[in-house]
Design an enzyme around this catalytic site. Structure first.
Site, PDB file in Angstrom:
ATOM      1  N   ASP A   9       0.867  -1.167   0.000  1.00 31.67           N
ATOM      2  CA  ASP A   9       0.000   0.000   0.000  1.00 31.67           C
ATOM      3  C   ASP A   9       0.909   1.224   0.000  1.00 31.67           C
ATOM      4  OD1 ASP A   9      -2.435   1.541   0.364  1.00 31.67           O
ATOM      5  OD2 ASP A   9      -1.804   1.796   2.438  1.00 31.67           O
ATOM      6  N   ASP A  11      -0.156   5.273   0.915  1.00 33.79           N
ATOM      7  CA  ASP A  11      -0.403   6.244   1.981  1.00 33.79           C
ATOM      8  C   ASP A  11      -0.610   5.533   3.319  1.00 33.79           C
ATOM      9  OD1 ASP A  11      -0.740   8.861   0.397  1.00 33.79           O
ATOM     10  OD2 ASP A  11      -2.085   7.488  -0.637  1.00 33.79           O
ATOM     11  N   ASP A 167      -1.751  -0.723   5.859  1.00 36.31           N
ATOM     12  CA  ASP A 167      -2.131  -0.204   7.178  1.00 36.31           C
ATOM     13  C   ASP A 167      -3.625  -0.221   7.439  1.00 36.31           C
ATOM     14  OD1 ASP A 167      -2.349   1.981   5.191  1.00 36.31           O
ATOM     15  OD2 ASP A 167      -2.982   3.159   6.914  1.00 36.31           O
TER      16      ASP A 167
END
Length: 218
Positions: A9, A11, A167
């Site tokens: 991922d 951001d 996240d």
């Protein structure tokens, strides 16, 4: 099973972009005469793509308002893609370690592909990735497993040889549905409860290499 590919991922995982995203959201809101949002509020809106972020920030279902807001947000973000954004400490070292071990890497973000490429290039880490995919690259975005399945196919490896690092619950669900092992990043934007379904959890980018090495022998 040897790990052949790591899917990241963007951001909240590799890059702390929250301040720039907040600036872009507030620029967009100003055009509608709306009140500014704080970073902690914008953090709760990140993860399901720019259109979803804009819709939730404006609290509207009007397609016209969402389109107008999306244009304002995207144009501002592109011009200020990394005014304040930085790689998380240890992220560049991690990418260098993985590259040195011959592990192929991809970014699979729900951010638009063009903006994903731009921020990675601006932060001078784009060359580490064989594939950079955004929320508009494939017909579906995370938590759909489709982007992960397509990238794994392009790498020519099996899902068991890949790891998804992210996240948020979108990353973990996508990995689980694609049959890919998952590492939840505890420093990111998603709450700790979003990582409960992850196979592993990391407290810093420095943890990820050792987790991948351990996963390869489990």
């Amino acid at each position: 099973m040897t790990i052949a590919a790591v899917l990241f991922d963007l951001d909240g995982t590799l890059v702390d972009s929250l301040d720039d995203l907040t600036d872009a959201v507030n620029h967009m809101l100003a055009g509608f005469g709306r009140h500014r949002l704080e970073p902690v509020q914008v953090r709760q809106l990140v993860g399901k793509g720019a259109r979803n972020l804009v819709q939730r920030a404006l609290a509207t279902d009007s397609p016209g308002e969402i389109d107008r807001g999306l244009t304002a947000f995207t144009e501002f973000n592109a011009l200020h893609i990394a005014d304040k954004s930085r790689l998380y400490p240890g992220a560049r070292d991690l990418l260098q370690q993985l590259a040195a071990d011959g592990i192929r890497m991809a970014v699979i973000s729900n951010k638009q592909e063009a903006l994903s490429r731009l921020i990675l290039k601006t932060l001078e880490v784009d060359a580490f990735f064989d594939i950079i995919a955004g929320g508009d690259t494939f017909a579906e975005m995370k938590p759909s497993p489709l982007p992960l399945a397509r990238v794994v196919e392009k790498f020519g490896c099996s899902p068991a040889e890949a790891v998804m690092v992210g996240d948020s619950i979108n990353d973990i669900q996508a990995g689980n549905r694609a049959g890919v092992s998952t590492i939840g990043c505890r420093w990111g934007y998603g709450g700790s409860e979003e990582l409960h379904g992850a196979d592993f959890q990391a407290t810093s980018p420095a943890d990820i290499f050792s987790i991948i090495t351990r996963a390869a022998i489990l």
